[in-house]
Design a protein around this motif. Structure first.
Motif, PDB file in Angstrom:
ATOM      1  N   PRO A  76     -15.797  -4.564 -82.444  1.00  0.00           N
ATOM      2  CA  PRO A  76     -15.108  -3.578 -83.290  1.00  0.00           C
ATOM      3  C   PRO A  76     -14.676  -4.152 -84.636  1.00  0.00           C
ATOM      4  N   THR A  77     -14.172  -5.385 -84.638  1.00  0.00           N
ATOM      5  CA  THR A  77     -13.697  -5.993 -85.884  1.00  0.00           C
ATOM      6  C   THR A  77     -14.819  -6.161 -86.889  1.00  0.00           C
ATOM      7  N   ARG A  78     -15.976  -6.673 -86.436  1.00  0.00           N
ATOM      8  CA  ARG A  78     -17.079  -6.900 -87.371  1.00  0.00           C
ATOM      9  C   ARG A  78     -17.682  -5.587 -87.854  1.00  0.00           C
ATOM     10  N   ILE A  79     -17.682  -4.563 -86.999  1.00  0.00           N
ATOM     11  CA  ILE A  79     -18.190  -3.248 -87.438  1.00  0.00           C
ATOM     12  C   ILE A  79     -17.303  -2.687 -88.541  1.00  0.00           C
ATOM     13  N   LYS A  80     -15.990  -2.823 -88.386  1.00  0.00           N
ATOM     14  CA  LYS A  80     -15.074  -2.338 -89.422  1.00  0.00           C
ATOM     15  C   LYS A  80     -15.225  -3.150 -90.706  1.00  0.00           C
ATOM     16  N   ASP A  81     -15.380  -4.463 -90.569  1.00  0.00           N
ATOM     17  CA  ASP A  81     -15.552  -5.308 -91.752  1.00  0.00           C
ATOM     18  C   ASP A  81     -16.847  -4.976 -92.488  1.00  0.00           C
ATOM     19  N   THR A  82     -17.928  -4.745 -91.720  1.00  0.00           N
ATOM     20  CA  THR A  82     -19.233  -4.472 -92.318  1.00  0.00           C
ATOM     21  C   THR A  82     -19.244  -3.163 -93.096  1.00  0.00           C
ATOM     22  N   THR A  83     -18.574  -2.154 -92.531  1.00  0.00           N
ATOM     23  CA  THR A  83     -18.584  -0.833 -93.168  1.00  0.00           C
ATOM     24  C   THR A  83     -17.460  -0.641 -94.176  1.00  0.00           C
ATOM     25  N   GLY A  84     -16.438  -1.506 -94.125  1.00  0.00           N
ATOM     26  CA  GLY A  84     -15.306  -1.352 -95.016  1.00  0.00           C
ATOM     27  C   GLY A  84     -14.334  -0.278 -94.589  1.00  0.00           C
ATOM     28  N   HIS A  85     -14.372   0.117 -93.305  1.00  0.00           N
ATOM     29  CA  HIS A  85     -13.489   1.153 -92.785  1.00  0.00           C
ATOM     30  C   HIS A  85     -12.593   0.567 -91.686  1.00  0.00           C
ATOM     31  N   ASP A  86     -11.309   0.891 -91.733  1.00  0.00           N
ATOM     32  CA  ASP A  86     -10.384   0.436 -90.697  1.00  0.00           C
ATOM     33  C   ASP A  86     -10.441   1.301 -89.452  1.00  0.00           C
ATOM     34  N   ASP A  87     -10.918   2.535 -89.588  1.00  0.00           N
ATOM     35  CA  ASP A  87     -11.024   3.465 -88.470  1.00  0.00           C
ATOM     36  C   ASP A  87     -12.464   3.448 -87.941  1.00  0.00           C
ATOM     37  N   LEU A  88     -12.609   3.273 -86.624  1.00  0.00           N
ATOM     38  CA  LEU A  88     -13.957   3.148 -86.061  1.00  0.00           C
ATOM     39  C   LEU A  88     -14.760   4.445 -86.150  1.00  0.00           C
ATOM     40  N   GLU A  89     -14.080   5.584 -86.111  1.00  0.00           N
ATOM     41  CA  GLU A  89     -14.810   6.851 -86.281  1.00  0.00           C
ATOM     42  C   GLU A  89     -15.381   6.947 -87.691  1.00  0.00           C
ATOM     43  N   ASP A  90     -14.611   6.538 -88.686  1.00  0.00           N
ATOM     44  CA  ASP A  90     -15.112   6.520 -90.058  1.00  0.00           C
ATOM     45  C   ASP A  90     -16.254   5.511 -90.191  1.00  0.00           C
ATOM     46  N   ALA A  91     -16.130   4.386 -89.491  1.00  0.00           N
ATOM     47  CA  ALA A  91     -17.193   3.379 -89.521  1.00  0.00           C
ATOM     48  C   ALA A  91     -18.483   3.940 -88.940  1.00  0.00           C
ATOM     49  N   PHE A  92     -18.364   4.664 -87.817  1.00  0.00           N
ATOM     50  CA  PHE A  92     -19.547   5.277 -87.210  1.00  0.00           C
ATOM     51  C   PHE A  92     -20.194   6.272 -88.168  1.00  0.00           C
ATOM     52  N   LEU A  93     -19.396   7.102 -88.804  1.00  0.00           N
ATOM     53  CA  LEU A  93     -19.943   8.093 -89.736  1.00  0.00           C
ATOM     54  C   LEU A  93     -20.640   7.405 -90.913  1.00  0.00           C
ATOM     55  N   ALA A  94     -20.053   6.303 -91.390  1.00  0.00           N
ATOM     56  CA  ALA A  94     -20.674   5.570 -92.488  1.00  0.00           C
ATOM     57  C   ALA A  94     -22.031   5.002 -92.073  1.00  0.00           C
ATOM     58  N   LEU A  95     -22.090   4.448 -90.864  1.00  0.00           N
ATOM     59  CA  LEU A  95     -23.355   3.896 -90.372  1.00  0.00           C
ATOM     60  C   LEU A  95     -24.387   5.010 -90.172  1.00  0.00           C
ATOM     61  N   ALA A  96     -23.949   6.151 -89.614  1.00  0.00           N
ATOM     62  CA  ALA A  96     -24.859   7.272 -89.386  1.00  0.00           C
ATOM     63  C   ALA A  96     -25.406   7.799 -90.711  1.00  0.00           C
ATOM     64  N   ASN A  97     -24.541   7.904 -91.712  1.00  0.00           N
ATOM     65  CA  ASN A  97     -24.991   8.386 -93.025  1.00  0.00           C
ATOM     66  C   ASN A  97     -25.952   7.400 -93.677  1.00  0.00           C
ATOM     67  N   ARG A  98     -25.706   6.105 -93.454  1.00  0.00           N
ATOM     68  CA  ARG A  98     -26.598   5.085 -94.016  1.00  0.00           C
ATOM     69  C   ARG A  98     -27.986   5.188 -93.396  1.00  0.00           C
ATOM     70  N   ILE A  99     -28.053   5.380 -92.080  1.00  0.00           N
ATOM     71  CA  ILE A  99     -29.342   5.526 -91.407  1.00  0.00           C
ATOM     72  C   ILE A  99     -30.059   6.770 -91.888  1.00  0.00           C
ATOM     73  N   GLU A 100     -29.316   7.863 -92.025  1.00  0.00           N
ATOM     74  CA  GLU A 100     -29.922   9.114 -92.484  1.00  0.00           C
ATOM     75  C   GLU A 100     -30.491   8.965 -93.904  1.00  0.00           C
ATOM     76  N   SER A 101     -29.775   8.272 -94.760  1.00  0.00           N
ATOM     77  CA  SER A 101     -30.247   8.053 -96.131  1.00  0.00           C
ATOM     78  C   SER A 101     -31.511   7.212 -96.150  1.00  0.00           C
ATOM     79  N   GLU A 102     -31.556   6.193 -95.273  1.00  0.00           N
ATOM     80  CA  GLU A 102     -32.750   5.343 -95.201  1.00  0.00           C
ATOM     81  C   GLU A 102     -33.952   6.125 -94.699  1.00  0.00           C
ATOM     82  N   GLU A 103     -33.733   7.066 -93.750  1.00  0.00           N
ATOM     83  CA  GLU A 103     -34.825   7.861 -93.225  1.00  0.00           C
ATOM     84  C   GLU A 103     -35.386   8.817 -94.260  1.00  0.00           C
ATOM     85  N   LEU A 104     -34.508   9.316 -95.145  1.00  0.00           N
ATOM     86  CA  LEU A 104     -34.928  10.272 -96.167  1.00  0.00           C
ATOM     87  C   LEU A 104     -35.593   9.605 -97.352  1.00  0.00           C
ATOM     88  N   SER A 105     -35.280   8.304 -97.561  1.00  0.00           N
ATOM     89  CA  SER A 105     -35.810   7.607 -98.739  1.00  0.00           C
ATOM     90  C   SER A 105     -37.252   7.147 -98.518  1.00  0.00           C
TER      91      SER A 105
END
Length: 242
Positions: free
Chosen positions: A213-242
């Protein structure tokens, strides 16, 4: 120590739809690993693959040094499904005794399992059908815990439970992990991720995070894990569209 569970390029199809897409990860021994993601992300499919009851398209899963589902794992891996696998017309002791008999265990193991989930104060002649929902959940866990498994796999075990019971169960899970049991627990409630040592995030069959959990929050820059998940999901979606 080698990982308790290792997945290598696992792919599972449901008809023509890929339920899991080329997933690789490892689960440390003695850890609580949270399998998190929204409904339909592939959590139950992955759990079924770990316990060896899911037909896979390609890739492999190794559990405690053996192929998932191998005969050698029958006494050491326990799986608790979303639906209670207990008998309403039997008592708590009769239910746990039935499962203990399958593993060649005796009365002492039955008593220990029942006590571990704090059901030892309920009258011995009370049938499971007369118990509350939370008590039924504890009976299911007692059946899985008899004999102390090496790997405990739990599919959404806290869904529908009141906050007090959820907290009590998580204390039990941490006690088990501290004594050497590896736990894989799925949930769609992001709040439960903070209780885990390790996290696997799934989205639409993709593994989008495999870390603490700590490294996931550090990697995404979010203190809340739900926000971290959304950031990761949006990043994957952007990569798929590009």
């Amino acid at each position: 120590m080698p990982p308790a569970v290792t997945s290598e390029n696992l792919t599972v199809h449901r008809g023509s739809h890929p339920a899991l897409r080329n997933i690789s990860f490892s689960i440390p021994c003695g850890s609580i690993t949270g399998l998190l993601g929204p409904s339909g992300s592939g959590k139950t499919t992955l759990i079924r693959a770990v316990v060896g009851v899911q037909i896979v398209t390609s890739g492999a899963i190794t559990v405690l040094g053996h192929r998932a589902g191998s005969r050698e794992l029958r006494g050491t891996v326990r799986y608790v499904t979303q639906n209670a696998s207990i008998y309403d017309d039997l008592t708590i002791t009769e239910n746990v005794t039935y499962f203990a008999t399958l593993y060649g265990l005796g009365d002492r193991d039955v008593r220990h399992a029942i006590k571990s989930v704090h059901l030892d104060g309920i009258p011995k002649n009370r049938l499971v059908r007369d118990l509350s929902g939370g008590q039924r959940t504890r009976v299911t866990l007692a059946c899985a815990l008899v004999g102390t498994p090496t790997l405990l796999v739990l599919d959404e075990p806290t869904v529908g439970l009141d906050p007090v019971l959820r907290e009590d169960l998580w204390r039990l899970f941490h006690h088990l992990a501290e004594n050497g049991t590896t736990i894989l627990i799925s949930s769609h409630v992001m709040d439960e991720a903070r209780r885990c040592n390790h996290i696997l995030f799934l989205r639409d069959g993709h593994l989008i995070a495999d870390d603490t959990p700590t490294r996931i929050k550090d990697t995404t820059g979010h203190d809340d894990l739900e926000d971290a998940f959304l950031a990761l999901a949006n990043r994957i979606e952007s990569e798929e569209l590009s």
